[in-house]
Design an enzyme around this catalytic site. Structure first.
Site, PDB file in Angstrom:
ATOM      1  N   TYR A 189       0.517  -1.394   0.127  1.00  0.00           N
ATOM      2  CA  TYR A 189       0.246   0.215  -0.352  1.00  0.00           C
ATOM      3  C   TYR A 189       1.080   1.483  -0.261  1.00  0.00           C
ATOM      4  O   TYR A 189       2.171   1.319   0.113  1.00  0.00           O
ATOM      5  CB  TYR A 189      -0.832  -0.442   1.168  1.00  0.00           C
ATOM      6  CG  TYR A 189      -0.301   0.884   2.644  1.00  0.00           C
ATOM      7  CD1 TYR A 189      -0.016  -0.362   3.574  1.00  0.00           C
ATOM      8  CD2 TYR A 189      -0.664   1.440   2.924  1.00  0.00           C
ATOM      9  CE1 TYR A 189       0.723   0.038   4.697  1.00  0.00           C
ATOM     10  CE2 TYR A 189       0.618   1.828   3.718  1.00  0.00           C
ATOM     11  CZ  TYR A 189       1.171   1.412   4.887  1.00  0.00           C
ATOM     12  OH  TYR A 189       1.536   1.474   6.296  1.00  0.00           O
TER      13      TYR A 189
ATOM     14  N   ARG B 119       7.280   4.050  -5.370  1.00  0.00           N
ATOM     15  CA  ARG B 119       7.323   2.861  -4.017  1.00  0.00           C
ATOM     16  C   ARG B 119       6.783   1.620  -4.084  1.00  0.00           C
ATOM     17  O   ARG B 119       7.033   0.750  -3.169  1.00  0.00           O
ATOM     18  CB  ARG B 119       7.835   3.686  -2.754  1.00  0.00           C
ATOM     19  CG  ARG B 119       8.447   2.789  -1.221  1.00  0.00           C
ATOM     20  CD  ARG B 119       8.098   3.395  -0.042  1.00  0.00           C
ATOM     21  NE  ARG B 119       6.860   4.318  -0.004  1.00  0.00           N
ATOM     22  CZ  ARG B 119       6.893   4.975   1.663  1.00  0.00           C
ATOM     23  NH1 ARG B 119       7.956   5.711   2.271  1.00  0.00           N
ATOM     24  NH2 ARG B 119       5.232   5.008   1.711  1.00  0.00           N
TER      25      ARG B 119
ATOM     26  N   ARG C  28      -9.362 -19.537  -0.649  1.00  0.00           N
ATOM     27  CA  ARG C  28      -7.556 -19.539   0.243  1.00  0.00           C
ATOM     28  C   ARG C  28      -6.971 -20.066  -0.254  1.00  0.00           C
ATOM     29  O   ARG C  28      -6.943 -21.703  -0.214  1.00  0.00           O
ATOM     30  CB  ARG C  28      -7.701 -19.654   1.735  1.00  0.00           C
ATOM     31  CG  ARG C  28      -6.906 -18.971   2.359  1.00  0.00           C
ATOM     32  CD  ARG C  28      -7.349 -19.168   3.324  1.00  0.00           C
ATOM     33  NE  ARG C  28      -6.803 -18.503   4.861  1.00  0.00           N
ATOM     34  CZ  ARG C  28      -5.233 -20.516   5.058  1.00  0.00           C
ATOM     35  NH1 ARG C  28      -5.495 -20.854   4.697  1.00  0.00           N
ATOM     36  NH2 ARG C  28      -4.716 -19.863   6.053  1.00  0.00           N
TER      37      ARG C  28
ATOM     38  N   HIS D 144      -2.020 -21.023  -0.028  1.00  0.00           N
ATOM     39  CA  HIS D 144      -1.044 -19.960   0.076  1.00  0.00           C
ATOM     40  C   HIS D 144       0.235 -19.235  -0.405  1.00  0.00           C
ATOM     41  O   HIS D 144       0.345 -18.947  -1.041  1.00  0.00           O
ATOM     42  CB  HIS D 144       0.210 -20.966   1.144  1.00  0.00           C
ATOM     43  CG  HIS D 144      -0.047 -20.899   2.303  1.00  0.00           C
ATOM     44  ND1 HIS D 144      -1.492 -21.393   3.349  1.00  0.00           N
ATOM     45  CD2 HIS D 144       0.250 -19.845   3.829  1.00  0.00           C
ATOM     46  CE1 HIS D 144      -1.374 -20.816   4.700  1.00  0.00           C
ATOM     47  NE2 HIS D 144      -0.690 -19.945   4.749  1.00  0.00           N
TER      48      HIS D 144
ATOM     49  N   LYS E 230      -2.163 -16.423  15.572  1.00  0.00           N
ATOM     50  CA  LYS E 230      -2.726 -16.916  13.967  1.00  0.00           C
ATOM     51  C   LYS E 230      -2.935 -16.320  13.573  1.00  0.00           C
ATOM     52  O   LYS E 230      -4.369 -16.511  13.430  1.00  0.00           O
ATOM     53  CB  LYS E 230      -3.244 -18.023  14.618  1.00  0.00           C
ATOM     54  CG  LYS E 230      -3.484 -19.461  13.005  1.00  0.00           C
ATOM     55  CD  LYS E 230      -4.743 -20.554  13.176  1.00  0.00           C
ATOM     56  CE  LYS E 230      -4.071 -21.876  12.364  1.00  0.00           C
ATOM     57  NZ  LYS E 230      -2.933 -21.925  11.889  1.00  0.00           N
TER      58      LYS E 230
ATOM     59  N   GLU F  84       9.099 -24.035  12.274  1.00  0.00           N
ATOM     60  CA  GLU F  84       8.500 -24.489  11.834  1.00  0.00           C
ATOM     61  C   GLU F  84       8.152 -24.617  10.032  1.00  0.00           C
ATOM     62  O   GLU F  84       9.384 -24.023   9.808  1.00  0.00           O
ATOM     63  CB  GLU F  84       7.312 -23.961  12.547  1.00  0.00           C
ATOM     64  CG  GLU F  84       6.981 -22.727  12.311  1.00  0.00           C
ATOM     65  CD  GLU F  84       5.701 -22.165  12.721  1.00  0.00           C
ATOM     66  OE1 GLU F  84       4.939 -22.510  12.783  1.00  0.00           O
ATOM     67  OE2 GLU F  84       5.541 -20.928  12.994  1.00  0.00           O
TER      68      GLU F  84
ATOM     69  N   LEU G 238       3.617 -21.776  15.862  1.00  0.00           N
ATOM     70  CA  LEU G 238       2.647 -21.523  16.403  1.00  0.00           C
ATOM     71  C   LEU G 238       1.993 -22.798  16.451  1.00  0.00           C
ATOM     72  O   LEU G 238       2.734 -24.162  16.855  1.00  0.00           O
ATOM     73  CB  LEU G 238       1.894 -21.877  14.708  1.00  0.00           C
ATOM     74  CG  LEU G 238       0.174 -21.057  14.973  1.00  0.00           C
ATOM     75  CD1 LEU G 238      -0.382 -19.558  15.668  1.00  0.00           C
ATOM     76  CD2 LEU G 238      -0.445 -22.128  14.230  1.00  0.00           C
TER      77      LEU G 238
END
Ligand code: PMP
Length: 280
Positions: free
Chosen positions: A33, A52, A100, A102, A145, A177, A201
């Site tokens: 942003y 930027r 969704r 990753h 999380k 992890e 986590l």
């Protein structure tokens, strides 16, 4: 307009705008942003902010659909619709809209452009202000999380591009992890897994594995282990709610594990049994 929201060409007052739930900003914070001010309808330092933004997007491998000139024109046009010329201008580019996952969406999924504009003036800069001090712990809250998962997104994508299933994260020598899983090793009949501090986590599946080991009389050692120990482990286990518990055979192209298959299978059998039983 009193204020303005813009999303991929549509605009209205911010309260009237809706955005798709599957915009990757919503569940990964997967975007970049910029923010600046306008005065008299002139956007301050616009070119520097746009440069930027493109730079940030490039570092995250987000392809912006607009040219810099097109983006500037859109921003100027939106500011011109405001009732007042003095505004706070916020805009973001997100990695697109898709279910969704990753890893990055397919190539045909385009980045999204959001803009919000609201009246604001710079404060009286000569008025003195008060401060506090606070330890900088940003990016050190892996026990939360949070939906801000950008580093995990980047690591998952890298694993995929290497033809792999998961990336094992480490801080220096210490294995923490996976990018979206916990990682454990078996050595000399013992399960070794990182302790639940702020660097991992506390996985639900991790807890199930520990419980399972106790049930099967497999000793558990919750202390950090190193990359070297990982590479020399008898077995390497990766756990998460959506994949339960899987053994690894290669890391960075080198063979690992495979030296305690009975222990691995005993843990997997019990984890799968519990899953099947509770979901019957
Ligand atoms: N670590 C991270 C970073 C994760 O995203 C996940 C998956 N949610 C895990 C560990 C595994 O946790 P769980 O077994 O609760 O799914």
């Amino acid at each position: 307009m009193k204020n303005l929201g813009y999303y991929n060409g549509n605009f209205a007052e911010i309260d009237e705008m809706t955005i798709p739930m599957n915009d990757r900003a919503c569940y990964f914070g997967d975007g970049v942003y910029e923010a600046t001010m306008s005065r008299n309808y002139n956007i301050f330092a616009i070119d520097e902010h746009i440069d930027r933004l493109y730079n940030s997007a490039g570092l995250l491998r987000i392809e912006i659909s607009q040219t810099k000139e097109e983006m500037k024109a859109i921003l100027n046009e939106m500011v011109s619709k405001m009732d007042t010329g003095d505004n706070f201008i916020y805009w973001q580019i997100t990695r697109g809209t898709s279910m969704r996952n990753h890893v990055f969406p397919e190539k045909d999924v385009k980045a999204n452009l959001w803009i919000t504009i609201s009246p604001k003036k710079i404060p009286d800069i000569y008025k003195k202000i008060n401060l506090i001090t606070e330890e900088d712990t940003r990016f050190l809250h892996c026990n939360i999380k949070t939906i801000n998962l950008l580093p995990s997104v980047m690591a998952s994508q890298k694993a995929k591009e290497c033809g792999c299933d998961e990336a094992v994260l480490h801080r220096g020598e210490r294995v923490t992890e996976g990018s979206h899983s916990n990682v454990h090793i078996i050595k000399d009949g013992m399960l070794i897994t990182a302790p639940t501090d702020h660097l991992i986590l506390p996985g639900i599946t991790r807890a199930h594995i520990i419980k399972t080991c106790k049930k099967l009389n497999i000793a558990v050692d919750e202390t950090p282990f190193t990359l070297e120990e990982l590479m020399n482990a008898d077995e390497v286990l990766v756990s998460s709610s959506s994949t339960l518990c899987r053994g690894a055979q290669q890391i960075d192209g080198k063979n690992v594990g495979g030296k305690a298959p009975e222990i691995l299978k005993a843990i997997q059998d019990e984890i799968l049994r519990k899953y099947t039983e509770e979901t019957n």
